[in-house]
Design a protein around this motif. Structure first.
Motif, PDB file in Angstrom:
ATOM      1  N   MET A  77      30.755  72.722  39.642  1.00 12.93           N
ATOM      2  CA  MET A  77      31.884  72.522  39.062  1.00 12.93           C
ATOM      3  C   MET A  77      31.340  70.705  39.371  1.00 12.93           C
ATOM      4  N   LEU A  78      32.028  69.905  38.138  1.00 11.42           N
ATOM      5  CA  LEU A  78      31.799  68.705  38.446  1.00 11.42           C
ATOM      6  C   LEU A  78      33.181  67.833  38.987  1.00 11.42           C
ATOM      7  N   LEU A  79      33.711  67.460  39.579  1.00 15.47           N
ATOM      8  CA  LEU A  79      34.483  66.836  40.318  1.00 15.47           C
ATOM      9  C   LEU A  79      35.445  66.368  39.694  1.00 15.47           C
ATOM     10  N   ARG A  80      36.501  66.987  39.460  1.00 19.17           N
ATOM     11  CA  ARG A  80      37.793  66.719  38.761  1.00 19.17           C
ATOM     12  C   ARG A  80      38.691  66.203  39.249  1.00 19.17           C
ATOM     13  N   THR A  81      39.335  65.661  40.288  1.00 16.36           N
ATOM     14  CA  THR A  81      40.015  64.771  41.076  1.00 16.36           C
ATOM     15  C   THR A  81      40.168  63.612  40.821  1.00 16.36           C
ATOM     16  N   ALA A  82      41.137  63.053  40.066  1.00 18.38           N
ATOM     17  CA  ALA A  82      40.939  61.245  39.918  1.00 18.38           C
ATOM     18  C   ALA A  82      41.501  60.709  40.322  1.00 18.38           C
ATOM     19  N   VAL A  83      40.917  59.885  41.701  1.00 18.84           N
ATOM     20  CA  VAL A  83      41.683  59.425  42.547  1.00 18.84           C
ATOM     21  C   VAL A  83      42.907  58.281  42.223  1.00 18.84           C
ATOM     22  N   LEU A  84      44.647  58.761  42.231  1.00 18.48           N
ATOM     23  CA  LEU A  84      45.330  57.724  42.370  1.00 18.48           C
ATOM     24  C   LEU A  84      46.000  56.886  42.682  1.00 18.48           C
ATOM     25  N   PHE A  85      46.370  56.329  42.788  1.00 21.55           N
ATOM     26  CA  PHE A  85      46.878  54.952  43.400  1.00 21.55           C
ATOM     27  C   PHE A  85      48.204  55.193  43.835  1.00 21.55           C
ATOM     28  N   ALA A  86      48.290  55.749  44.839  1.00 23.29           N
ATOM     29  CA  ALA A  86      49.679  55.704  45.700  1.00 23.29           C
ATOM     30  C   ALA A  86      50.926  54.679  46.505  1.00 23.29           C
ATOM     31  N   PRO A 132      54.252  57.623  22.544  1.00 17.63           N
ATOM     32  CA  PRO A 132      53.579  58.803  22.029  1.00 17.63           C
ATOM     33  C   PRO A 132      52.257  59.238  21.697  1.00 17.63           C
ATOM     34  N   LEU A 133      51.536  58.508  21.405  1.00 20.19           N
ATOM     35  CA  LEU A 133      49.916  57.888  20.997  1.00 20.19           C
ATOM     36  C   LEU A 133      49.272  57.444  22.312  1.00 20.19           C
ATOM     37  N   VAL A 134      49.811  56.800  22.923  1.00 16.70           N
ATOM     38  CA  VAL A 134      48.798  57.246  24.565  1.00 16.70           C
ATOM     39  C   VAL A 134      48.880  58.175  24.484  1.00 16.70           C
ATOM     40  N   GLN A 135      50.278  58.918  24.971  1.00 12.30           N
ATOM     41  CA  GLN A 135      50.258  60.762  25.476  1.00 12.30           C
ATOM     42  C   GLN A 135      49.833  61.321  25.177  1.00 12.30           C
ATOM     43  N   LYS A 136      49.177  61.328  23.283  1.00 12.19           N
ATOM     44  CA  LYS A 136      48.086  61.863  22.295  1.00 12.19           C
ATOM     45  C   LYS A 136      46.624  61.257  22.945  1.00 12.19           C
ATOM     46  N   ALA A 137      46.261  60.556  23.267  1.00  4.09           N
ATOM     47  CA  ALA A 137      45.675  59.703  23.640  1.00  4.09           C
ATOM     48  C   ALA A 137      44.934  60.887  24.603  1.00  4.09           C
ATOM     49  N   ILE A 138      45.628  60.168  26.299  1.00  3.31           N
ATOM     50  CA  ILE A 138      45.074  60.968  27.382  1.00  3.31           C
ATOM     51  C   ILE A 138      45.635  62.684  27.296  1.00  3.31           C
ATOM     52  N   GLY A 139      45.927  63.258  26.212  1.00  8.52           N
ATOM     53  CA  GLY A 139      46.135  64.676  25.777  1.00  8.52           C
ATOM     54  C   GLY A 139      44.483  64.923  25.308  1.00  8.52           C
ATOM     55  N   ASN A 140      43.626  63.304  24.915  1.00  6.89           N
ATOM     56  CA  ASN A 140      42.087  63.961  24.019  1.00  6.89           C
ATOM     57  C   ASN A 140      41.345  63.278  25.099  1.00  6.89           C
ATOM     58  N   ILE A 141      41.080  62.664  26.266  1.00  8.10           N
ATOM     59  CA  ILE A 141      40.767  62.438  27.533  1.00  8.10           C
ATOM     60  C   ILE A 141      40.661  63.224  28.022  1.00  8.10           C
ATOM     61  N   THR A 142      42.246  64.117  28.449  1.00 10.70           N
ATOM     62  CA  THR A 142      42.147  65.539  29.911  1.00 10.70           C
ATOM     63  C   THR A 142      41.262  66.591  28.763  1.00 10.70           C
ATOM     64  N   GLN A 143      40.982  66.528  27.938  1.00  8.05           N
ATOM     65  CA  GLN A 143      40.398  67.692  27.213  1.00  8.05           C
ATOM     66  C   GLN A 143      38.577  67.316  27.049  1.00  8.05           C
ATOM     67  N   ALA A 144      38.561  66.101  26.713  1.00  7.93           N
ATOM     68  CA  ALA A 144      37.780  65.596  27.250  1.00  7.93           C
ATOM     69  C   ALA A 144      36.839  66.517  27.894  1.00  7.93           C
ATOM     70  N   ILE A 145      38.025  65.918  29.416  1.00  7.43           N
ATOM     71  CA  ILE A 145      37.126  66.426  30.448  1.00  7.43           C
ATOM     72  C   ILE A 145      36.864  67.863  31.071  1.00  7.43           C
ATOM     73  N   SER A 146      37.827  68.265  29.926  1.00  2.00           N
ATOM     74  CA  SER A 146      37.680  69.959  30.188  1.00  2.00           C
ATOM     75  C   SER A 146      36.228  70.887  29.894  1.00  2.00           C
ATOM     76  N   ASN A 147      36.207  69.870  28.268  1.00  2.00           N
ATOM     77  CA  ASN A 147      34.725  70.652  27.430  1.00  2.00           C
ATOM     78  C   ASN A 147      33.956  69.823  28.599  1.00  2.00           C
ATOM     79  N   LEU A 148      33.358  68.656  28.470  1.00  2.00           N
ATOM     80  CA  LEU A 148      32.664  68.409  29.471  1.00  2.00           C
ATOM     81  C   LEU A 148      32.653  69.077  31.048  1.00  2.00           C
ATOM     82  N   ASP A 149      32.729  69.645  31.721  1.00  2.00           N
ATOM     83  CA  ASP A 149      32.812  71.018  32.665  1.00  2.00           C
ATOM     84  C   ASP A 149      32.557  71.983  31.992  1.00  2.00           C
ATOM     85  N   SER A 150      33.019  72.306  31.411  1.00  7.93           N
ATOM     86  CA  SER A 150      32.089  73.470  30.150  1.00  7.93           C
ATOM     87  C   SER A 150      31.105  73.105  29.616  1.00  7.93           C
ATOM     88  N   ALA A 151      30.781  71.641  29.349  1.00  6.94           N
ATOM     89  CA  ALA A 151      28.938  71.436  29.123  1.00  6.94           C
ATOM     90  C   ALA A 151      28.562  71.955  30.402  1.00  6.94           C
TER      91      ALA A 151
END
Length: 502
Positions: free
Chosen positions: A4-13, A387-406
């Motif tokens: 499985m590809l690494l999914r965890t994003a390293v966030l700045f705490a 709202p538009l940024v949230q849509k973009a975040i959703g698109n990127i999240t979906q891209a990561i999910s589809n890349l895992d399936s790929a």
């Protein structure tokens, strides 16, 4: 067990246990070369130095006050103090876009007995180059590789690279000493060969090459970014000196406003922001951040994200880490390991030769995932969360999910190795900014999306069961929403009375 590809994003705490300092309102001066300069000065300090900057414009450095020397993080106009627990002093020198910070600490200001540190989230870790009497960590990239310098048993200082817990000496052949000052995600390193006024700057890629600013007898390279720009200082190791940058093949003096006594350039981000320090006519040293009139959006070059290359001219007892192979023993004669996550680095040989790589090699979709994760992290950190940024975040999240399936499909069909490029390339060009610091976060996320698209466009593995086309579509939708969000923010800014703009 499928890989499985690494999914965890390293966030700045939040930096737990660190003291938040008052924010300031830095002045901005437009210089002749179209940079907007802002002074960075910790309130109450006698000295402030800015030494590293990331994609989001977060700056690290150090300052001195009546209580000693401390590291700092400067973000959105506010300072956070960084002190290694129990230390007598701390300096922060480098930051990655993943939010990891490196530097040095010690019990006293003596030029020995110092230690390197890595701060990830709220957790510190300390390290020293084996056999050294002094270690300074100067920079970290998004792969977690750290470079710096150490004092060896011979009494001289040498550059090092730490990757996956393995150390390699980084030193220009026949130089005898030096330092490694900056590293980017493709493993390029800038540093110094030799020491003092006779030191020579170098760039290490697959070999070493000298860096010489035209018509200057002294050049020091301090930092570089993922598009190949680097910065440093010329004229002298001591005041007076001047900061420079090299972009492409062009060298240029950083045209600092108001003619300070001396200034350098210590870090440069992928978007072209530069940080460093300057000494004013009053004799006080302060930090600065210089933002170009147009931020760069050229994609990074990750190269082979998981492979480590041998370092020609490496000296001393420290070998170079072997290349990571998927699950299975590493070594010159080790049997092939079964498919699985990348295994541990091979054992370091006397000359630093790479260990044998297990079956499967580097996952071809990993560089694309790294870029998508960075785009997602950057979008989450952007000041605009509409709202538009949230849509973009959703698109990127979906891209990561589809890349895992790929990737799942690729693991089951490894014989499919064709490069299948997208029919149409989306628009990744950000609209013009109405003010110097507007939309930086959204532009950064858009740049990383372009990088992900370009990496996938060159990745082998065939159609990937139709998921390649889906990821292309997800990236295109995310880019369109980011551009729409920037246009909307620009329109709102234009409609705001000048006196109310921030």
């Amino acid at each position: 067990m499928r890989m499985m590809l690494l999914r965890t994003a390293v966030l700045f705490a939040l930096l737990v246990g660190l003291i938040a300092l008052p924010s300031i309102h830095p002045f901005a001066t437009q210089a002749a070369d179209n940079y907007a300069f802002s002074t960075i000065e910790v309130p109450g300090s006698s000295l402030t130095v800015a030494s590293g900057v990331d994609l989001m414009g977060r700056v690290v450095g150090y300052y001195s006050d009546g209580a000693g020397t401390h590291g700092f993080l400067y973000n959105n106009g506010a300072f956070t103090r960084i002190d290694y627990p129990g230390s007598g002093w701390t300096v922060a020198l480098g930051i990655s876009s993943n939010g990891q910070i490196v530097g040095s600490y010690g019990a006293s200001d003596a030029p020995s007995g110092r230690h390197g540190f890595l701060l990830a989230g709220s957790s510190f870790s300390s390290f020293e180059v084996p056999g050294s009497t002094d270690t300074i960590a100067r920079a970290v990239n998004n792969r977690g590789q750290v470079v710096g310098e150490y004092r060896g048993q011979d009494g001289s200082r040498h550059g090092f690279r730490m990757s996956g817990g393995n150390y390699a000496t980084i030193e220009m052949p026949q130089s005898g000493s030096g330092s490694a000052n900056g590293i980017n995600d493709s493993g390029q390193i800038v540093g110094a060969a030799g020491s003092g006024p006779t030191a020579t700057a170098f760039l290490y890629d697959t070999s070493y090459s000298k860096i010489e600013f035209p018509n200057s007898s002294f050049t020091e390279a301090w930092g570089l970014n993922n598009v190949g720009d680097f910065v440093g200082q010329i004229d002298s190791a001591q005041s007076a000196y001047r900061g420079f940058r090299r972009s492409g093949t062009e060298y240029a003096i950083i045209d600092f406003p108001d003619g300070p006594a001396a200034w350098d350039a210590r870090g440069v981000s992928d978007l072209g922001q530069i940080v460093g320090s300057f000494t004013g006519r009053d004799g006080k040293t302060r930090g600065y951040q210089a933002t170009p009139g147009t931020l760069r959006v050229t994609p990074s070059n990750f190269g082979s994200i998981t492979a480590l290359t041998d370092v020609p001219g490496a000296i001393g007892p420290i070998g170079v880490a072997g290349a990571a192979g998927p699950a299975g023993p590493a070594g010159p004669a080790g049997p092939a390991g079964p498919a699985g996550p990348p295994g541990p680095a091979g054992s370091a040989g006397p000359r630093g030769n790479n260990g044998a790589r297990g079956r499967g090699g580097n996952p071809p979709l990993l560089p694309t995932l790294v870029a998508l994760q960075s785009a997602l992290n950057t979008a989450h950190r952007a000041a605009n969360q509409g709202p538009l940024v949230q849509k973009a975040i959703g698109n990127i999240t979906q891209a990561i999910s589809n890349l895992d399936s790929a990737n799942d499909h690729h693991m089951a069909h490894r014989n499919e190795t064709a490069v299948v490029r997208a029919d149409v390339k989306p628009n990744f060009n950000p609209p013009p900014r109405p003010a110097p610091n507007r939309n930086i976060g959204l532009e950064g996320s858009l740049a990383r999306l372009k990088e992900a698209f370009d990496l996938l466009n060159e990745a082998p593995a065939g159609e990937l069961g139709g998921y390649r086309a889906k990821v292309y579509a997800d990236i295109a939708a995310g880019a369109a929403n980011l551009i729409a969000a920037i246009n909307s923010a620009n329109a709102e800014f234009a409609a705001t009375p000048t006196a109310n703009r921030q």
